[in-house]
Design a protein around this motif. Structure first.
Motif, PDB file in Angstrom:
ATOM      1  N   ARG A   1       0.862  -1.188   0.000  1.00  0.00           N
ATOM      2  CA  ARG A   1       0.000   0.000   0.000  1.00  0.00           C
ATOM      3  C   ARG A   1       0.896   1.235   0.000  1.00  0.00           C
ATOM      4  O   ARG A   1       1.757   1.384   0.864  1.00  0.00           O
ATOM      5  N   VAL A   2       0.690   2.102  -0.988  1.00  0.00           N
ATOM      6  CA  VAL A   2       1.477   3.328  -1.100  1.00  0.00           C
ATOM      7  C   VAL A   2       1.131   4.234   0.081  1.00  0.00           C
ATOM      8  O   VAL A   2      -0.041   4.467   0.375  1.00  0.00           O
ATOM      9  N   THR A   3       2.168   4.732   0.763  1.00  0.00           N
ATOM     10  CA  THR A   3       1.950   5.588   1.937  1.00  0.00           C
ATOM     11  C   THR A   3       2.354   7.037   1.694  1.00  0.00           C
ATOM     12  O   THR A   3       1.786   7.939   2.294  1.00  0.00           O
TER      13      THR A   3
ATOM     14  N   ALA B   1       6.026   2.594   0.309  1.00  0.00           N
ATOM     15  CA  ALA B   1       4.887   1.683   0.417  1.00  0.00           C
ATOM     16  C   ALA B   1       5.126   0.694   1.551  1.00  0.00           C
ATOM     17  O   ALA B   1       6.249   0.252   1.770  1.00  0.00           O
ATOM     18  N   ASP B   2       4.053   0.351   2.269  1.00  0.00           N
ATOM     19  CA  ASP B   2       4.105  -0.686   3.306  1.00  0.00           C
ATOM     20  C   ASP B   2       3.741  -2.009   2.670  1.00  0.00           C
ATOM     21  O   ASP B   2       2.674  -2.139   2.057  1.00  0.00           O
ATOM     22  N   ILE B   3       4.621  -3.000   2.818  1.00  0.00           N
ATOM     23  CA  ILE B   3       4.392  -4.318   2.226  1.00  0.00           C
ATOM     24  C   ILE B   3       3.368  -5.065   3.073  1.00  0.00           C
ATOM     25  O   ILE B   3       3.511  -5.167   4.290  1.00  0.00           O
ATOM     26  N   MET B   4       2.323  -5.577   2.408  1.00  0.00           N
ATOM     27  CA  MET B   4       1.241  -6.283   3.094  1.00  0.00           C
ATOM     28  C   MET B   4       1.329  -7.792   2.899  1.00  0.00           C
ATOM     29  O   MET B   4       1.023  -8.550   3.813  1.00  0.00           O
ATOM     30  N   CYS B   5       1.705  -8.235   1.701  1.00  0.00           N
ATOM     31  CA  CYS B   5       1.763  -9.664   1.376  1.00  0.00           C
ATOM     32  C   CYS B   5       3.019  -9.976   0.590  1.00  0.00           C
ATOM     33  O   CYS B   5       3.459  -9.182  -0.240  1.00  0.00           O
ATOM     34  N   VAL B   6       3.568 -11.145   0.850  1.00  0.00           N
ATOM     35  CA  VAL B   6       4.666 -11.688   0.056  1.00  0.00           C
ATOM     36  C   VAL B   6       4.107 -12.950  -0.576  1.00  0.00           C
ATOM     37  O   VAL B   6       3.765 -13.901   0.133  1.00  0.00           O
TER      38      VAL B   6
ATOM     39  N   PRO C   1      -1.363   8.049  -2.289  1.00  0.00           N
ATOM     40  CA  PRO C   1      -1.402   7.307  -1.026  1.00  0.00           C
ATOM     41  C   PRO C   1      -2.675   6.462  -0.962  1.00  0.00           C
ATOM     42  O   PRO C   1      -3.757   6.906  -1.330  1.00  0.00           O
ATOM     43  N   GLY C   2      -2.503   5.210  -0.546  1.00  0.00           N
ATOM     44  CA  GLY C   2      -3.629   4.284  -0.471  1.00  0.00           C
ATOM     45  C   GLY C   2      -3.685   3.318  -1.641  1.00  0.00           C
ATOM     46  O   GLY C   2      -4.362   2.290  -1.569  1.00  0.00           O
ATOM     47  N   ASP C   3      -2.993   3.612  -2.744  1.00  0.00           N
ATOM     48  CA  ASP C   3      -2.966   2.703  -3.886  1.00  0.00           C
ATOM     49  C   ASP C   3      -2.350   1.371  -3.474  1.00  0.00           C
ATOM     50  O   ASP C   3      -1.415   1.327  -2.670  1.00  0.00           O
ATOM     51  N   ILE C   4      -2.846   0.286  -4.052  1.00  0.00           N
ATOM     52  CA  ILE C   4      -2.267  -1.040  -3.843  1.00  0.00           C
ATOM     53  C   ILE C   4      -1.426  -1.372  -5.071  1.00  0.00           C
ATOM     54  O   ILE C   4      -1.901  -1.247  -6.205  1.00  0.00           O
TER      55      ILE C   4
END
Length: 150
Positions: free
Chosen positions: A90-92, A101-106, A140-143
């Motif tokens: 998610r772009v911060t 961006a904060d990584i949510m899934c690998v 910000p907020g884009d995946i």
């Protein structure tokens, strides 16, 4: 930081606990396995997670006789991004030349720890890099689905 933990008297080897970014050896003498990666700029193998270092000896008939080095983490560790991993983030924050961006899934696994990535202007597309406007490309907020590079 390398910390050695001794096993019981019957076991002759000591367990070596390593942390992310710790040097495990050179690619001329080791093959990176799970929990480790090869940095192409200096041909060095590093740990990508905290855990126990293990050397797996190749079979006698294998053409490559270098041992494989693996780092086995504790089950409590979630997925960890490694070079080559496909991630969802998610772009911060968006700046003129980069986006954070904060990584949510690998892959298909969610991360348990916070990992932050950077999307550089030159990573957005292959041609006309100087014409990329990061503020028009990301909000910000884009995946974002991306591949991790060193």
């Amino acid at each position: 930081m390398t910390m050695e933990i001794e096993r019981t008297e019957e076991e002759e080897e000591a367990v070596v606990v390593v942390t992310p970014g710790e040097e495990l050896g050179r690619s001329s003498s080791l093959i990176p396995g799970k929990g480790s990666y090869l940095a192409p700029h200096n041909r060095t193998v590093y740990a990508s997670i905290t855990g126990r270092r293990t050397l797996i000896q190749p079979s006698p008939d294998s053409p490559d006789q270098r041992p494989i080095v693996e780092v086995t983490g504790h089950k409590a560790h979630g997925a960890v991004p490694e070079p080559g991993s496909i991630i969802l983030a998610r772009v911060t924050k968006v700046m003129p030349k980069v986006a954070s961006a904060d990584i949510m899934c690998v892959g298909t696994k969610s991360v348990r720890e916070k990992f932050t990535g950077v999307i550089r202007q030159q990573d957005v597309r292959e041609t006309e890099i100087d014409k990329v406007n990061m503020h028009l490309s990301f909000r910000p907020g884009d995946i974002v689905k991306a591949q991790v590079n060193c």
